[in-house]
Scaffold this motif. Structure first.
Motif, PDB file in Angstrom:
ATOM      1  N   SER A 167       0.835  -1.198   0.000  1.00 18.63           N
ATOM      2  CA  SER A 167       0.000   0.000   0.000  1.00 18.63           C
ATOM      3  C   SER A 167       0.873   1.252   0.000  1.00 18.63           C
ATOM      4  O   SER A 167       1.993   1.232   0.493  1.00 18.63           O
ATOM      5  CB  SER A 167      -0.922   0.006   1.219  1.00 18.63           C
ATOM      6  OG  SER A 167      -0.147   0.073   2.400  1.00 18.63           O
ATOM      7  N   PRO A 168       0.351   2.352  -0.543  1.00 20.51           N
ATOM      8  CA  PRO A 168       1.133   3.597  -0.535  1.00 20.51           C
ATOM      9  C   PRO A 168       1.142   4.225   0.862  1.00 20.51           C
ATOM     10  O   PRO A 168       0.287   3.917   1.691  1.00 20.51           O
ATOM     11  CB  PRO A 168       0.372   4.487  -1.523  1.00 20.51           C
ATOM     12  CG  PRO A 168      -1.025   3.977  -1.497  1.00 20.51           C
ATOM     13  CD  PRO A 168      -0.932   2.507  -1.223  1.00 20.51           C
ATOM     14  N   PRO A 169       2.103   5.127   1.116  1.00 19.58           N
ATOM     15  CA  PRO A 169       2.066   5.860   2.389  1.00 19.58           C
ATOM     16  C   PRO A 169       0.783   6.692   2.467  1.00 19.58           C
ATOM     17  O   PRO A 169       0.223   7.088   1.447  1.00 19.58           O
ATOM     18  CB  PRO A 169       3.275   6.783   2.320  1.00 19.58           C
ATOM     19  CG  PRO A 169       4.135   6.248   1.237  1.00 19.58           C
ATOM     20  CD  PRO A 169       3.227   5.518   0.291  1.00 19.58           C
ATOM     21  N   TYR A 170       0.322   6.930   3.667  1.00 21.33           N
ATOM     22  CA  TYR A 170      -0.865   7.766   3.859  1.00 21.33           C
ATOM     23  C   TYR A 170      -0.649   8.656   5.079  1.00 21.33           C
ATOM     24  O   TYR A 170       0.221   8.401   5.906  1.00 21.33           O
ATOM     25  CB  TYR A 170      -2.129   6.917   4.011  1.00 21.33           C
ATOM     26  CG  TYR A 170      -2.094   5.940   5.173  1.00 21.33           C
ATOM     27  CD1 TYR A 170      -2.574   6.303   6.443  1.00 21.33           C
ATOM     28  CD2 TYR A 170      -1.579   4.657   5.013  1.00 21.33           C
ATOM     29  CE1 TYR A 170      -2.538   5.409   7.493  1.00 21.33           C
ATOM     30  CE2 TYR A 170      -1.550   3.758   6.060  1.00 21.33           C
ATOM     31  CZ  TYR A 170      -2.029   4.142   7.303  1.00 21.33           C
ATOM     32  OH  TYR A 170      -1.989   3.259   8.351  1.00 21.33           O
ATOM     33  N   GLU A 171      -1.451   9.722   5.153  1.00 25.16           N
ATOM     34  CA  GLU A 171      -1.379  10.662   6.272  1.00 25.16           C
ATOM     35  C   GLU A 171      -2.723  10.744   6.964  1.00 25.16           C
ATOM     36  O   GLU A 171      -3.770  10.684   6.314  1.00 25.16           O
ATOM     37  CB  GLU A 171      -0.972  12.059   5.794  1.00 25.16           C
ATOM     38  CG  GLU A 171       0.467  12.161   5.404  1.00 25.16           C
ATOM     39  CD  GLU A 171       0.918  13.584   5.102  1.00 25.16           C
ATOM     40  OE1 GLU A 171       0.098  14.532   5.181  1.00 25.16           O
ATOM     41  OE2 GLU A 171       2.108  13.750   4.803  1.00 25.16           O
ATOM     42  N   LEU A 172      -2.654  10.875   8.284  1.00 30.03           N
ATOM     43  CA  LEU A 172      -3.837  11.103   9.113  1.00 30.03           C
ATOM     44  C   LEU A 172      -3.592  12.347   9.956  1.00 30.03           C
ATOM     45  O   LEU A 172      -2.499  12.526  10.496  1.00 30.03           O
ATOM     46  CB  LEU A 172      -4.089   9.912  10.035  1.00 30.03           C
ATOM     47  CG  LEU A 172      -4.343   8.562   9.370  1.00 30.03           C
ATOM     48  CD1 LEU A 172      -4.333   7.451  10.418  1.00 30.03           C
ATOM     49  CD2 LEU A 172      -5.678   8.595   8.644  1.00 30.03           C
ATOM     50  N   THR A 173      -4.597  13.195  10.089  1.00 29.28           N
ATOM     51  CA  THR A 173      -4.511  14.349  10.984  1.00 29.28           C
ATOM     52  C   THR A 173      -5.260  14.000  12.252  1.00 29.28           C
ATOM     53  O   THR A 173      -6.442  13.642  12.211  1.00 29.28           O
ATOM     54  CB  THR A 173      -5.104  15.605  10.318  1.00 29.28           C
ATOM     55  OG1 THR A 173      -4.350  15.870   9.121  1.00 29.28           O
ATOM     56  CG2 THR A 173      -5.019  16.801  11.248  1.00 29.28           C
TER      57      THR A 173
END
Length: 185
Positions: free
Chosen positions: A90-96
């Motif tokens: 899976s690609p990297p992802y960001e969470l706030t």
């Protein structure tokens, strides 16, 4: 237990992933001063991430980590592996993550923390199993975290296989040996 625990033993950013860490409820850390058999199964540390100073990318081969924001806001970047291998599909992802919210980071996940707001972002790190850290003098004998110097772009160019992860300094056997050594203190 008739005791109040306070965060102490501040570990400066230059000795960690670039953030301030206060391990204060971890009996499996020979720096905490707590009895080894106080409890099993998890550890708690407090952390502060300064504005404009993201953590280094890090990786926990054996731990699940919950990061709970107690004050401020945190942007978390992660890239997970498949469950039992080091295949990064899976690609990297960001969470706030806002105050009173948390994220869960499974073992074998690349992780980076960034504070997007002025003022420190304060967090609690809860790990399971317990975070093991063994130091003798100034020498680290064992640490559950792998701190990487590579950027996300460099890791992608390496196909997510830096030597620190594919040929780690500490193995599962080293973790068991550190646990035994810590139990004898």
């Amino acid at each position: 237990m008739n005791r109040i625990f306070k965060k102490t033993n501040f570990i400066p950013p230059e000795e960690t992933d670039g953030t301030k860490i206060f391990p204060f409820l971890n009996p499996k850390d020979n720096q905490s001063g707590l009895p080894f058999d106080l409890f099993d199964g998890f550890s708690i540390a407090a952390g502060e991430i300064e504005y404009g100073k993201p953590s280094k990318v890090h990786f926990h081969p054996f731990l699940t980590q919950v990061t709970l924001v107690t004050d401020g806001r945190l942007v978390v970047r992660m890239k997970e592996t498949s469950k039992d291998t080091l295949l990064f599909t899976s690609p990297p992802y960001e969470l706030t993550v806002d105050k009173e919210q948390a994220i869960l980071t499974p073992p074998k996940t690349f992780l980076q923390l960034t504070n997007p707001q002025k003022g420190p972002c304060k967090v609690l790190y809860i790990t399971g199993p317990e975070y093991l850290f063994l130091m003798e003098g100034k020498k680290i004998i064992y640490d559950d975290a792998i701190i990487l110097d590579e950027t996300w772009e460099q890791l992608a160019a390496m196909k997510w296989k830096p030597d620190a992860v594919t040929k780690p300094k500490f193995s599962e056997v080293d973790r068991k040996n550190a646990y035994k050594r810590l139990s004898r203190r």
